[in-house]
Design a protein around this motif. Structure first.
Motif, PDB file in Angstrom:
ATOM      1  N   CYS A   1     -15.363  34.314 -18.130  1.00  0.00           N
ATOM      2  CA  CYS A   1     -15.189  34.809 -16.759  1.00  0.00           C
ATOM      3  C   CYS A   1     -16.117  35.969 -16.425  1.00  0.00           C
TER       4      CYS A   1
ATOM      5  N   CYS B   1      -8.701  34.917 -20.912  1.00  0.00           N
ATOM      6  CA  CYS B   1      -9.405  33.684 -21.251  1.00  0.00           C
ATOM      7  C   CYS B   1      -9.036  33.223 -22.655  1.00  0.00           C
TER       8      CYS B   1
ATOM      9  N   CYS C   1     -12.212  37.696 -22.990  1.00  0.00           N
ATOM     10  CA  CYS C   1     -11.226  38.693 -22.617  1.00  0.00           C
ATOM     11  C   CYS C   1      -9.852  38.118 -22.958  1.00  0.00           C
TER      12      CYS C   1
ATOM     13  N   CYS D   1     -16.788  38.933 -21.223  1.00  0.00           N
ATOM     14  CA  CYS D   1     -16.190  37.637 -21.504  1.00  0.00           C
ATOM     15  C   CYS D   1     -17.185  36.521 -21.168  1.00  0.00           C
TER      16      CYS D   1
HETATM   17 ZN   LIG Z   1     -12.414  36.154 -19.426  1.00  0.00          ZN
END
Ligand SMILES: [Zn+2]
Length: 151
Positions: free
Chosen positions: A120, A141, A138, A117
């Motif tokens: 994050c 997010c 992801c 991701c």
């Molecule tokens: Zn993420």
């Protein structure tokens, strides 16, 4: 500081500074799989663009029309040769966005960053990547992103 002890000898070579923490990567097989998916996605997108596809196909005529695998590789070639400028002129904004997401994902594959991701840094599940190979986020997010966009 006990400067004169033998401890100093234990200091290891520091010449090799770890610039980047290496992330656990996909196997070569997985990388190829996702790269394939991305290229297919890109081709599908480009095939929807009438004039560009026709134009490019005219430039390099394909041979036996029955040879689908050869065809798709040709298309993959073509896909990588398309200029950003043409894309900008031809695609509607939603398609353009998708196109650049695919491009970015391909770039991340080259850089070994694919599958994480971008927000994050957590690993994106393979299931998710199979469904949306170009996704930079992801699921968490992505959901956050969508919430923010709706505001
Ligand atoms: Zn993420």
């Amino acid at each position: 500081m006990p400067g004169k002890t033998k401890k100093t000898k234990k200091i290891r070579k520091t010449s090799k500074k770890p610039r980047k923490v290496k992330k656990a990567k996909f196997s070569k097989k997985d990388v190829r799989l996702f790269k394939d998916l991305l290229i297919k996605e890109k081709i599908n997108l480009l095939e929807g663009m009438d004039h560009l596809t026709r134009e490019t196909l005219n430039k390099s005529p394909r041979e036996a029309s029955g040879d689908l695998s050869g065809y798709s590789y040709h298309m993959a070639d073509m896909a990588s040769n398309v200029m950003d400028r043409d894309i900008n002129l031809t695609l509607a904004s939603g398609e353009r966005e998708l196109f650049f997401k695919i491009e970015d994902a391909l770039k991340r594959i080259e850089e070994g960053e694919y599958g994480y991701c971008v927000a994050c840094n957590k690993k994106i599940s393979k299931t998710r990547l199979r469904a949306i190979p170009h996704t930079p986020y992801c699921r968490n997010c992505q959901e956050n992103e969508e919430k923010n966009n709706k505001k």
